[in-house]
Design a protein around this motif. Structure first.
Motif, PDB file in Angstrom:
ATOM      1  N   ILE A 184       0.839  -1.205   0.000  1.00  0.00           N
ATOM      2  CA  ILE A 184       0.000   0.000   0.000  1.00  0.00           C
ATOM      3  C   ILE A 184       0.869   1.249   0.000  1.00  0.00           C
ATOM      4  CG2 ILE A 184      -1.649   1.333   1.363  1.00  0.00           C
ATOM      5  CD1 ILE A 184      -2.847  -1.338   2.293  1.00  0.00           C
ATOM      6  N   GLY A 185       1.909   1.250   0.839  1.00  0.00           N
ATOM      7  CA  GLY A 185       2.794   2.403   0.878  1.00  0.00           C
ATOM      8  C   GLY A 185       3.498   2.642  -0.440  1.00  0.00           C
ATOM      9  N   THR A 186       3.883   1.563  -1.124  1.00  0.00           N
ATOM     10  CA  THR A 186       4.540   1.702  -2.429  1.00  0.00           C
ATOM     11  C   THR A 186       3.588   2.268  -3.460  1.00  0.00           C
ATOM     12  OG1 THR A 186       5.999  -0.169  -1.926  1.00  0.00           O
ATOM     13  CG2 THR A 186       5.773   0.455  -4.238  1.00  0.00           C
ATOM     14  N   VAL A 187       2.373   1.758  -3.490  1.00  0.00           N
ATOM     15  CA  VAL A 187       1.382   2.223  -4.471  1.00  0.00           C
ATOM     16  C   VAL A 187       1.051   3.701  -4.253  1.00  0.00           C
ATOM     17  CG1 VAL A 187      -1.024   1.964  -5.204  1.00  0.00           C
ATOM     18  CG2 VAL A 187       0.396  -0.063  -4.864  1.00  0.00           C
ATOM     19  N   LEU A 188       1.108   4.157  -2.999  1.00  0.00           N
ATOM     20  CA  LEU A 188       0.764   5.545  -2.693  1.00  0.00           C
ATOM     21  C   LEU A 188       1.968   6.484  -2.738  1.00  0.00           C
ATOM     22  CD1 LEU A 188      -1.793   5.116   0.234  1.00  0.00           C
ATOM     23  CD2 LEU A 188      -2.244   5.561  -2.185  1.00  0.00           C
ATOM     24  N   SER A 189       3.089   6.031  -3.282  1.00  0.00           N
ATOM     25  CA  SER A 189       4.250   6.906  -3.447  1.00  0.00           C
ATOM     26  C   SER A 189       4.182   7.586  -4.811  1.00  0.00           C
ATOM     27  CB  SER A 189       5.551   6.118  -3.311  1.00  0.00           C
ATOM     28  OG  SER A 189       5.634   5.107  -4.295  1.00  0.00           O
ATOM     29  N   LEU A 190       4.641   8.829  -4.872  1.00  0.00           N
ATOM     30  CA  LEU A 190       4.512   9.613  -6.105  1.00  0.00           C
ATOM     31  C   LEU A 190       5.319   9.026  -7.247  1.00  0.00           C
ATOM     32  CD1 LEU A 190       4.574  13.322  -4.832  1.00  0.00           C
ATOM     33  CD2 LEU A 190       2.607  11.972  -5.576  1.00  0.00           C
ATOM     34  N   GLU A 275       9.253  11.647   4.914  1.00  0.00           N
ATOM     35  CA  GLU A 275       7.792  11.728   4.879  1.00  0.00           C
ATOM     36  C   GLU A 275       7.338  12.102   3.471  1.00  0.00           C
ATOM     37  OE1 GLU A 275       6.108  13.678   8.639  1.00  0.00           O
ATOM     38  OE2 GLU A 275       8.174  14.431   8.594  1.00  0.00           O
ATOM     39  N   PRO A 276       7.065  11.110   2.608  1.00  0.00           N
ATOM     40  CA  PRO A 276       6.579  11.401   1.260  1.00  0.00           C
ATOM     41  C   PRO A 276       5.252  12.165   1.296  1.00  0.00           C
ATOM     42  CG  PRO A 276       7.334   9.134   1.427  1.00  0.00           C
ATOM     43  CD  PRO A 276       7.309   9.678   2.821  1.00  0.00           C
ATOM     44  N   PHE A 277       4.982  12.859   0.200  1.00  0.00           N
ATOM     45  CA  PHE A 277       3.846  13.796   0.134  1.00  0.00           C
ATOM     46  C   PHE A 277       2.521  13.125   0.482  1.00  0.00           C
ATOM     47  CE2 PHE A 277       0.477  15.943  -2.267  1.00  0.00           C
ATOM     48  CZ  PHE A 277       0.619  17.234  -1.781  1.00  0.00           C
ATOM     49  N   VAL A 278       2.222  12.003  -0.165  1.00  0.00           N
ATOM     50  CA  VAL A 278       0.933  11.336   0.071  1.00  0.00           C
ATOM     51  C   VAL A 278       0.909  10.701   1.454  1.00  0.00           C
ATOM     52  CG1 VAL A 278      -0.665   9.570  -0.776  1.00  0.00           C
ATOM     53  CG2 VAL A 278       0.666  10.923  -2.410  1.00  0.00           C
ATOM     54  N   TRP A 279       2.033  10.137   1.885  1.00  0.00           N
ATOM     55  CA  TRP A 279       2.076   9.470   3.189  1.00  0.00           C
ATOM     56  C   TRP A 279       1.748  10.416   4.337  1.00  0.00           C
ATOM     57  CZ3 TRP A 279       6.655   5.518   3.751  1.00  0.00           C
ATOM     58  CH2 TRP A 279       6.553   4.553   2.735  1.00  0.00           C
ATOM     59  N   ARG A 280       2.112  11.678   4.211  1.00  0.00           N
ATOM     60  CA  ARG A 280       1.892  12.624   5.307  1.00  0.00           C
ATOM     61  C   ARG A 280       0.411  12.747   5.637  1.00  0.00           C
ATOM     62  NH1 ARG A 280       5.892  15.945   2.759  1.00  0.00           N
ATOM     63  NH2 ARG A 280       4.348  17.524   2.161  1.00  0.00           N
ATOM     64  N   ARG A 281      -0.450  12.527   4.653  1.00  0.00           N
ATOM     65  CA  ARG A 281      -1.900  12.606   4.895  1.00  0.00           C
ATOM     66  C   ARG A 281      -2.373  11.490   5.803  1.00  0.00           C
ATOM     67  NH1 ARG A 281       0.501  16.313   2.038  1.00  0.00           N
ATOM     68  NH2 ARG A 281      -0.930  17.813   1.083  1.00  0.00           N
ATOM     69  N   PHE A 282      -1.618  10.396   5.857  1.00  0.00           N
ATOM     70  CA  PHE A 282      -1.977   9.257   6.695  1.00  0.00           C
ATOM     71  C   PHE A 282      -1.108   9.161   7.954  1.00  0.00           C
ATOM     72  CE2 PHE A 282      -3.012   8.211   2.295  1.00  0.00           C
ATOM     73  CZ  PHE A 282      -4.328   7.797   2.402  1.00  0.00           C
ATOM     74  N   ILE A 369       7.950  18.339  -1.003  1.00  0.00           N
ATOM     75  CA  ILE A 369       7.300  17.174  -1.615  1.00  0.00           C
ATOM     76  C   ILE A 369       7.575  15.950  -0.742  1.00  0.00           C
ATOM     77  CG2 ILE A 369       7.245  15.662  -3.621  1.00  0.00           C
ATOM     78  CD1 ILE A 369       7.902  18.029  -5.360  1.00  0.00           C
ATOM     79  N   GLU A 370       8.845  15.652  -0.489  1.00  0.00           N
ATOM     80  CA  GLU A 370       9.205  14.650   0.502  1.00  0.00           C
ATOM     81  C   GLU A 370       9.952  15.354   1.620  1.00  0.00           C
ATOM     82  OE1 GLU A 370      10.616  10.264   0.088  1.00  0.00           O
ATOM     83  OE2 GLU A 370      12.447  11.478   0.123  1.00  0.00           O
ATOM     84  N   ARG A 371       9.334  15.431   2.775  1.00  0.00           N
ATOM     85  CA  ARG A 371       9.935  16.113   3.911  1.00  0.00           C
ATOM     86  C   ARG A 371      10.971  15.193   4.555  1.00  0.00           C
ATOM     87  NH1 ARG A 371       5.556  18.124   7.754  1.00  0.00           N
ATOM     88  NH2 ARG A 371       5.218  19.480   5.955  1.00  0.00           N
ATOM     89  N   THR A 372      12.167  15.725   4.796  1.00  0.00           N
ATOM     90  CA  THR A 372      13.260  14.950   5.378  1.00  0.00           C
ATOM     91  C   THR A 372      13.759  15.635   6.638  1.00  0.00           C
ATOM     92  OG1 THR A 372      13.953  14.121   3.210  1.00  0.00           O
ATOM     93  CG2 THR A 372      15.550  13.988   4.995  1.00  0.00           C
ATOM     94  N   THR A 373      13.788  14.872   7.726  1.00  0.00           N
ATOM     95  CA  THR A 373      14.328  15.363   8.988  1.00  0.00           C
ATOM     96  C   THR A 373      15.534  14.507   9.351  1.00  0.00           C
ATOM     97  OG1 THR A 373      12.106  15.995   9.720  1.00  0.00           O
ATOM     98  CG2 THR A 373      13.834  15.897  11.390  1.00  0.00           C
ATOM     99  N   SER A 374      16.708  15.122   9.416  1.00  0.00           N
ATOM    100  CA  SER A 374      17.948  14.409   9.739  1.00  0.00           C
ATOM    101  C   SER A 374      18.329  14.664  11.190  1.00  0.00           C
ATOM    102  CB  SER A 374      19.078  14.851   8.811  1.00  0.00           C
ATOM    103  OG  SER A 374      18.786  14.514   7.464  1.00  0.00           O
ATOM    104  N   ILE A 375      18.656  13.575  11.894  1.00  0.00           N
ATOM    105  CA  ILE A 375      18.997  13.651  13.320  1.00  0.00           C
ATOM    106  C   ILE A 375      20.405  13.084  13.501  1.00  0.00           C
ATOM    107  CG2 ILE A 375      18.331  12.951  15.646  1.00  0.00           C
ATOM    108  CD1 ILE A 375      15.504  12.440  14.516  1.00  0.00           C
ATOM    109  N   VAL A 376      21.307  13.870  14.087  1.00  0.00           N
ATOM    110  CA  VAL A 376      22.689  13.459  14.292  1.00  0.00           C
ATOM    111  C   VAL A 376      23.068  13.669  15.751  1.00  0.00           C
ATOM    112  CG1 VAL A 376      25.089  13.840  13.649  1.00  0.00           C
ATOM    113  CG2 VAL A 376      23.295  14.074  11.922  1.00  0.00           C
TER     114      VAL A 376
END
Length: 437
Positions: A184-190, A275-282, A369-376
């Protein structure tokens, strides 16, 4: 008998499994067939008897040559476990002896490629500290021998006796990601949607206008892209299981080829939250981890999946997993955001760029579009750089780069106010020095 426990065995060494030559032959035959099939697609087509004959010859020739080479490789390869190191002697014409001191072993993983898995065999992958050639492989052992050898090497790497190490390490399951959720996650990726819709549109257009040969030039690249997405995100992440043990987290995954990968706690350099664009809605996200020694390695299929910590998860599960590897992390930290005048470099994305830190970690976020948060973690910071190009100087902007080993984590603050960026650099250098004690 535990490998390496017998004195005579230590002197002579052990061979890998005799069926290694058969597996090698099958791999060569498969590679030859794939290459020929690609040429058929762009050449004479399947209806040509010469093409079918060439395919049969490639299968047989690849199998015979591969088995011959595999037999010679097996015949001249031995591994020895002594009191201080693992030694692998190999070479048909030119002899080589690879010596791996136990104290340099970082992790030992087990991979079961499809062909080897059919015969009950596995590849042992030994990761060492430092160097571009940090991985050493033993192809192929029986699965039971591979697991036993992994236990022995990890015990000696941690300075304990293999006799005291349990046959099966006690592990607790953190989560199992079901294949349905991965699909499901793959199908909902842009990118999947773009590749699928583009392929369908080209096929329909080719049928409608009768220009199938012309459309083939677009269908093949899109179809290849679609196949790569399915292979990387569905087949390789199938039945994804994450568990914890005394020495780190373990990931087991794969439908056709199965992989058992260990992530030692001490080797984690940083974590990226995608966090891909469509995934963020879920409320879904993906975790990728920077592990020292894994950056330059890909899987046999040519796709690097060793950085995937969780293929898909909700926020609560992701936070719990991150806390296992980086205690005291937080994404809600005091922030230094990109100013409005930086929109010339990113007309939309500038709104989502910021960096921040607490007493344990440095955090950087970007992407709309794809939100990325990097933690170091501060003590994993290798160096900090302040970079400013000519256009940035005109707009009083600068970029902060917190350097970590090559991998998915990209903890950069792009196009920040120049004065604030300089303050961020000095503060992060002070935190890194303090964290190292």
């Amino acid at each position: 008998m535990v490998p390496g426990s017998d004195v005579a065995t230590e002197a002579v060494g052990l061979r890998t499994h005799p069926l290694t030559s058969v597996v090698q032959g099958a791999l060569w035959a498969a590679a030859a067939s794939v290459g020929l099939i690609s040429s058929i697609f762009t050449g004479d087509g399947w209806g040509d008897m010469n093409a079918l004959l060439s395919l049969a010859i490639s299968l047989v020739g690849g199998l015979v040559l591969g088995m011959g080479f595999g037999f010679l490789t097996w015949r001249f390869t031995r591994y020895v476990i002594d009191g201080t190191e693992l030694r692998i002697n190999s070479g048909i014409i030119t002899k080589a002896s690879r010596r791996i001191p136990y104290e340099r072993i970082q992790s030992v993983d087990i991979a079961e490629p499809l062909v080897a898995r059919i015969f009950g065999l596995a590849e042992l992958r030994i990761e060492m500290a430092g160097g571009k050639d940090s991985r050493t492989s033993l192809r192929f052992l029986s699965l039971a021998d591979a697991r036993d050898l992994r236990r022995v090497l990890l015990a000696r790497a941690h300075g304990t006796s293999p006799d005291d190490a349990p046959a099966d390490e006690q592990r607790s399951i953190i989560t199992v990601v079901s294949p349905e959720r991965v699909m499901i996650g793959t199908v909902l990726s842009l990118d999947f949607l773009f590749a699928a819709v583009g392929s369908i549109a080209l096929i329909v257009g080719a049928i409608w206008f009768g220009q199938f040969v012309v459309a083939l030039g677009g269908i093949i690249p899109l179809g290849t892209w679609l196949a790569q997405i399915i292979a990387k995100r569905i087949l390789q992440q199938w039945d994804f299981t994450l568990s914890r043990g005394d020495r780190g987290l373990r990931i087991e995954r794969g439908l056709l080829s199965r992989t058992s990968q260990t992530i030692p706690y001490a080797r984690v350099q940083g974590i990226a939250i995608k966090e891909p664009f469509v995934w963020r809605r879920f409320g879904w996200l993906r975790l990728e981890v920077d592990v020292a020694g894994y950056a330059s390695h890909g899987d046999d299929e040519g796709v690097d999946s060793s950085s995937i910590l969780l293929p898909i998860a909700d926020r609560a599960l992701a936070d719990a997993v991150i806390a296992e590897l980086i205690p005291g992390f937080a994404t809600d930290v005091p922030r230094t955001a990109a100013p409005r005048r930086s929109r010339a470099f990113a007309p939309i994305g500038w709104r989502y760029r910021w960096v921040g830190a607490n007493e344990r970690t440095f955090v950087a976020r970007e992407g709309w579009i794809e939100r990325t948060t990097s933690i170091v973690p501060h003590h994993k910071t290798q160096s900090v750089e302040l970079r400013q190009g000519p256009l940035q100087r005109r707009r009083r902007l600068a970029t902060v780069e917190v350097h970590t080993p090559q991998g998915p984590v990209d903890a950069d603050g792009r196009n920040l106010d120049a004065d604030e960026a300089r303050a961020v650099v000095l503060a992060q250098l002070a935190r890194a020095r303090a964290a190292r004690g």
